[in-house]
Scaffold this active site. Structure first.
Site, PDB file in Angstrom:
ATOM      1  N   HIS A 118      11.051  47.233  67.082  1.00 53.96           N
ATOM      2  CA  HIS A 118      11.539  48.473  66.448  1.00 53.96           C
ATOM      3  C   HIS A 118      10.640  49.662  66.791  1.00 53.96           C
ATOM      4  O   HIS A 118       9.657  49.917  66.098  1.00 53.96           O
ATOM      5  CB  HIS A 118      11.603  48.270  64.934  1.00 53.96           C
ATOM      6  CG  HIS A 118      12.269  49.378  64.190  1.00 53.96           C
ATOM      7  ND1 HIS A 118      12.867  49.192  62.961  1.00 53.96           N
ATOM      8  CD2 HIS A 118      12.441  50.696  64.474  1.00 53.96           C
ATOM      9  CE1 HIS A 118      13.366  50.328  62.531  1.00 53.96           C
ATOM     10  NE2 HIS A 118      13.113  51.273  63.433  1.00 53.96           N
ATOM     11  N   LYS A 145      22.256  48.675  66.553  1.00 46.42           N
ATOM     12  CA  LYS A 145      21.647  49.281  65.362  1.00 46.42           C
ATOM     13  C   LYS A 145      22.707  50.001  64.551  1.00 46.42           C
ATOM     14  O   LYS A 145      23.419  50.876  65.062  1.00 46.42           O
ATOM     15  CB  LYS A 145      20.550  50.265  65.785  1.00 46.42           C
ATOM     16  CG  LYS A 145      19.837  50.969  64.624  1.00 46.42           C
ATOM     17  CD  LYS A 145      18.882  50.030  63.883  1.00 46.42           C
ATOM     18  CE  LYS A 145      18.152  50.697  62.733  1.00 46.42           C
ATOM     19  NZ  LYS A 145      17.041  51.546  63.113  1.00 46.42           N
ATOM     20  N   ASP A 186       8.146  50.373  63.656  1.00 47.41           N
ATOM     21  CA  ASP A 186       8.994  51.545  63.442  1.00 47.41           C
ATOM     22  C   ASP A 186       8.255  52.801  63.928  1.00 47.41           C
ATOM     23  O   ASP A 186       8.271  53.838  63.262  1.00 47.41           O
ATOM     24  CB  ASP A 186       9.419  51.689  61.979  1.00 47.41           C
ATOM     25  CG  ASP A 186      10.587  52.669  61.835  1.00 47.41           C
ATOM     26  OD1 ASP A 186      11.073  53.179  62.856  1.00 47.41           O
ATOM     27  OD2 ASP A 186      10.993  52.922  60.682  1.00 47.41           O
ATOM     28  N   HIS A 189       6.433  62.182  65.645  1.00 45.89           N
ATOM     29  CA  HIS A 189       6.868  63.586  65.535  1.00 45.89           C
ATOM     30  C   HIS A 189       5.606  64.417  65.689  1.00 45.89           C
ATOM     31  O   HIS A 189       4.503  63.936  65.381  1.00 45.89           O
ATOM     32  CB  HIS A 189       7.458  63.878  64.152  1.00 45.89           C
ATOM     33  CG  HIS A 189       8.679  63.085  63.810  1.00 45.89           C
ATOM     34  ND1 HIS A 189       9.925  63.390  64.302  1.00 45.89           N
ATOM     35  CD2 HIS A 189       8.847  62.004  63.009  1.00 45.89           C
ATOM     36  CE1 HIS A 189      10.815  62.529  63.811  1.00 45.89           C
ATOM     37  NE2 HIS A 189      10.188  61.681  63.030  1.00 45.89           N
TER      38      HIS A 189
END
Ligand code: DOR
Ligand code: ZN
Length: 399
Positions: free
Chosen positions: A55, A141, A279, A283
């Site tokens: 992931h 997904k 995950d 950013h």
């Protein structure tokens, strides 16, 4: 190449100290004297199979300012992760064969091996069926709730159709959108959306007899719920090590971090958790201030888990299982995730005792920050071998 004096789980079972002869594949395990092979002395270290992260969000194409396959691939390798599965929520999502082919091409520049989860929309059933045939595609997904990007499938009929249609594993971002909205209107915490989402995904999975995997479970209760239905389930290090107070400092993540007591209780579900996935959702700092959700995690995941091992919270065989064997099995990555003759020649060599402190500026991710900033860890990735080549050693890339 020969990795000498390696201490590792032979075939995932008992710890042995032996030499490993490998190239693209692991050729032989034994004691090898002499020979002209290139050698790496792993004396005193512990050796895992190259880890598998099912992931990650490597952001290319469309958001290369956050990450691309080159920077993300380096971040994975520095974290001891040689295989990743990339998520489809790019600005133009991976929901058509055209987008998939484009991504497969771009990912060739990654130092880590990259596979893909295809994106489900409310009606792309025939594209998903075609995507299933691609060797590079390991899952579909389904976003049941809104998050970064535009993907959303919040109707039961569409989810059911996808489950009947797509025969590889279907991965759920299992936060129910209607529950998220209701909680927001009531100014309440969002976590019931996870419970409703998981229950719904699991129930639909049962009806369709599909293979389902629950992404980023945040609590003991979520893990137990998923396991009760026979789904596979992952969590991420931020749910184990951080609590909601971290969101004030680093901005949010979806699903949100829980209370301190929830994070502590999640450790008690460790034996039921199938995978530790990062995950990895980079950013920029500016975007975080503006509300972007997600944390980078590729370079801190294994060291955090080794720190937990050093505190007696988990064991090395649990780590190997949840960070290599299980993700490889669940997503059908054949010949990956074990140290065994014939398996792929990927090894992650760690110092179980080295202490260091997380500093976002030293990371390879373009994010250059970490929600684990300043944490003192014990356990560090020393070297990574990918398909028989030493690609990373002591913070430097050799390929
Ligand atoms: O926090 C998150 N960030 N959660 C997600 O579901 C998506 C991810 C991202 O892509 O930024
Ligand atoms: Zn994600």
């Amino acid at each position: 190449m020969i990795v000498e004096n390696a201490r590792f789980f032979y075939d995932g079972k008992t710890v042995v100290e032996k030499d490993i002869l490998l190239d693209k594949r692991i050729k032989k395990i034994g004691i090898f004297d002499g020979g002209s092979e290139e050698r790496f002395d792993a004396k005193g270290m512990f050796v895992f199979p190259g880890l598998v992260d099912p992931h990650v969000h490597l952001r290319e194409p469309g958001a290369e300012h956050k990450e691309d396959f080159e920077s993300g691939g380096r971040a994975a390798i520095a974290g001891g992760i040689t295989t990743v599965i990339d998520m489809p929520n790019n600005p133009q999502p991976t929901t058509t064969i055209k987008k998939l082919k484009e991504k497969i091409k771009l990912a060739k520049k990654s130092l880590a091996r990259v596979y893909f989860h295809f994106g489900a929309t409310k009606n792309n059933f025939s594209e998903a069926k075609k995507a299933e045939k691609f060797e590079e595609v390991k899952g579909l997904k389904v976003y049941m709730g809104k998050t970064t990007g535009s993907l959303l499938v919040d109707e039961e009929e569409a989810i059911l159709k996808h489950l009947k249609n797509f025969k590889k594993t279907v991965v759920f971002h299992a936060e129910d959108e209607k529950t998220i909205e209701a909680m927001e209107r009531e100014k309440m915490k969002r976590w019931p959306a996870g419970i409703v989402g998981i229950a719904k995904a699991c129930a639909l999975g049962k009806i369709a007899r599909g293979k389902i995997h629950i992404a980023h479970a945040t609590s003991y209760e979520e893990v137990m719920l998923a396991k009760m239905f026979g789904a596979t389930v992952e969590t991420a290090p931020h749910y184990l090590f951080l609590d909601e107070s971290a969101m004030k400092k680093w901005g949010g993540v979806n699903p949100p971090l829980r209370e301190r007591a929830d994070a502590e209780k999640l450790w008690k579900a460790m034996s039921k958790i199938d995978c530790i996935a990062t995950d990895h959702a980079p950013h920029t700092k500016k975007e975080k201030k503006e509300g972007a959700k997600g944390y980078p995690g590729l370079e801190t995941s294994l060291p955090l888990m080794l720190t937990a091992y050093n505190k007696g919270l988990t064991t090395l065989d649990e780590l190997e299982e949840k960070m290599a064997e299980n993700p490889a099995r669940i997503f059908e990555l054949k010949g990956i995730g074990r140290i065994k003759e014939g398996f792929v020649g990927d090894l992650t060599i760690v110092d179980l005792n080295e202490e260091w402190e997380v500093n976002g500026e030293n990371l390879n991710t373009k994010a250059e920050w970490s929600p684990f900033e300043g944490m003192k860890l014990r356990g560090r990735v020393k070297a990574v071998i990918k398909e028989g080549r030493l690609v990373y050693q002591d913070g430097n890339f050799l390929a």
